[in-house]
Design an enzyme around this catalytic site. Structure first.
Site, mmCIF file in Angstrom:
data_model
loop_
_atom_site.group_PDB
_atom_site.id
_atom_site.type_symbol
_atom_site.label_atom_id
_atom_site.label_comp_id
_atom_site.label_asym_id
_atom_site.label_seq_id
_atom_site.Cartn_x
_atom_site.Cartn_y
_atom_site.Cartn_z
ATOM 1 N N TYR A 3 -13.830 11.309 5.757
ATOM 2 C CA TYR A 3 -13.353 9.931 5.643
ATOM 3 C C TYR A 3 -12.852 9.711 4.227
ATOM 4 C CZ TYR A 3 -13.434 4.794 5.666
ATOM 5 O OH TYR A 3 -13.089 3.462 5.569
ATOM 6 N N ASP A 15 -11.670 14.615 -2.947
ATOM 7 C CA ASP A 15 -12.126 13.220 -2.793
ATOM 8 C C ASP A 15 -13.590 13.147 -3.225
ATOM 9 O OD1 ASP A 15 -12.239 10.779 -0.069
ATOM 10 O OD2 ASP A 15 -12.980 10.753 -2.128
ATOM 11 N N LYS A 23 -17.009 3.964 -6.238
ATOM 12 C CA LYS A 23 -18.463 3.765 -6.184
ATOM 13 C C LYS A 23 -19.134 3.754 -7.568
ATOM 14 C CE LYS A 23 -18.483 5.607 -1.490
ATOM 15 N NZ LYS A 23 -18.991 4.605 -0.565
#
Ligand code: KE4
Length: 434
Positions: free
Chosen positions: A144, A239, A267
């Site tokens: 994802y 990623d 994050k």
């Protein structure tokens, strides 16, 4: 455990907000029950609207590596806010956070801040397409990278959790440029390059597949992708939105000695405020407007409050042994969970790297999960749902989905870990007897 306040709030929320949440995975759809509406957090703990306290292993899906409401972060936000919240003009804070990230992550020469991991990955792929003048991208089933159209093809996280085959609303013409293959299968990546030798702009990959649960890369898989990208002139995008500053202070790339062309971050670098970033080699990043022609923009990109939170988080994290202590506790937690499951004969696959962890209840003891298909085939999601609620009742807040990872912070203690392990032992005993 009283949950009437959360139930009332959820009922109202479902009338106001689709599904009652602003991000699908929060809705407890795959584990059932009422999502807890959280009132406050401090350190390793969160309290819900009914006053129940939980040891938190979600930590806002990774950002809060220092735990909730860390004084250094709260102070930095408050001081910055008192001077103003946003200017739409450059500030020294953006230089400061850029320097911290560039110093920490060896492959990064330059960085562009955006407002989410989705924006980071979407922009990184546009940059790769602009730089290579090619259209196709390769991603991996179950990985994802946010909800940009071209990436919602066999995605993980909430898409996996909700069992959405591929999101409606994504035009076939967009998806057609996205080639999806099998995580941990380098031969399939090689085959895609051989079939499309001059049209692949980039490969984007999670160094740990933590949106299909927690699948580690097999040896040489990630380096193999890097080498194929070099051989065919494609951009290697790592990623690290989730793994950055969590697997190691320099990310998974520092842990495993990788040298991506572009890294996506998010994050932790926002310390709980909205920040994403794409970053990497200078000769590629220089194509980003206004230095180059590849356009990407954002009203609140590099926002002073978010920058201040990220700076305070990284400076505190780098100052002293906070990371190593949290890493040791993470390993202790996973070892305890494995022992508890083994003592009761419950098939479990569990791993931790740095301050991240993940585990699967397996349908059969001989099953091994190493990619998305095996995760969907072998993960005992019903048992996970029951375990999740049993742990919630015992004051432990895990990810409300089998297809997510877990996180520790520098605020967690060995007491918290031991309490969690005892709760797991008790929960499994309870599950097996019911
Ligand atoms: P955001 O747009 O949610 O900030 O980041 C997207 C993203 C990109 N890359 C990776 C590796 C990610 O894990 C994410 C987002 N992670 C999910 C949790 N698995 C966010 C939780 C949610 O969607 O609410």
């Amino acid at each position: 455990m009283k949950t009437v306040q959360s139930e009332n709030l959820f009922q109202k929320a479902q009338h106001l907000i689709p599904g009652g949440v602003n991000s699908p995975v929060r809705a407890f759809r795959s584990v059932g029950g009422t999502p807890r509406f959280i009132e406050r957090g401090k350190g390793a703990y969160i309290w819900d609207a009914d006053g129940n306290r939980y040891i938190d292993y979600v930590l806002s899906w990774g950002p809060l590596i220092l735990g909730h409401a860390h004084e250094a972060v709260v102070e930095a936000i408050a001081e910055t806010a008192a001077k103003g919240t946003s200017y739409g003009a450059p500030t020294r804070l953006e230089n400061d956070l850029a320097e911290l990230v560039i110093q920490a992550v060896p492959s990064i020469d330059m960085i562009r801040f955006v407002n989410s991991g989705t924006e980071a990955c979407m922009s990184a792929l546009r940059l790769a397409r602009a730089y290579t003048e090619r259209d196709k991208i390769i991603k991996f089933a179950g990985c994802y990278h946010g909800h940009a159209d071209m990436l919602l093809v066999q995605a993980g996280s909430g898409v996996a959790t909700l069992g959405l085959p591929d999101s409606p609303g994504v035009p076939n013409s967009t998806a057609a440029h996205t080639l999806t293959t099998v995580y941990n299968d380098l031969d399939q990546v090689r085959e895609l390059f051989e079939q499309n030798p001059d049209s692949i702009a980039a490969v984007i990959v999670e160094p740990i597949a933590a949106n299909m649960g927690f699948v580690l890369p097999q040896p040489s898989f990630l380096q193999g992708i890097h080498d194929l990208c070099k051989q065919y002139g494609a951009v290697f995008i790592l990623d690290e939105v989730m793994t950055g500053f969590r697997v190691a202070p320099g990310g998974a790339q520092a842990e495993w000695n990788l040298d991506p062309d572009i890294t996506c971050l998010g994050k932790v670098i926002g310390g709980g405020l909205p920040v994403g970033a794409y970053a990497g080699k200078r000769h590629i990043m220089q194509h980003v407007a206004p230095a180059g022609m590849m356009y990407q923009a954002g009203t609140l990109s590099g926002n002073p409050l978010a920058m201040a939170a990220g700076i305070a988080t990284l400076r505190t994290l780098f100052d002293g042994g906070l990371f190593d202590d949290a890493k040791k506790l993470t390993a202790a937690l996973i070892n305890g969970l494995v022992e508890a499951a083994q003592s009761l004969g419950v098939p479990l696959q569990a791993d931790s790297v740095g301050t991240m962890f993940g585990f699967y209840f397996l349908k059969t003891a001989d099953a091994v999960i190493h990619d998305y298909a095996s995760a969907k085939q072998h993960a005992h999601t019903e048992r996970y749902a029951k375990f999740f609620h049993a742990m919630l009742e015992r004051g432990v807040y895990l990810a409300p989905s089998q297809f997510e990872a877990g996180f520790l912070s520098s605020a967690h203690t060995m007491d918290d870990v031991q309490t969690t392990i005892s709760a797991a032992q008790d929960s499994l005993t309870h599950l097996l007897s019911s």
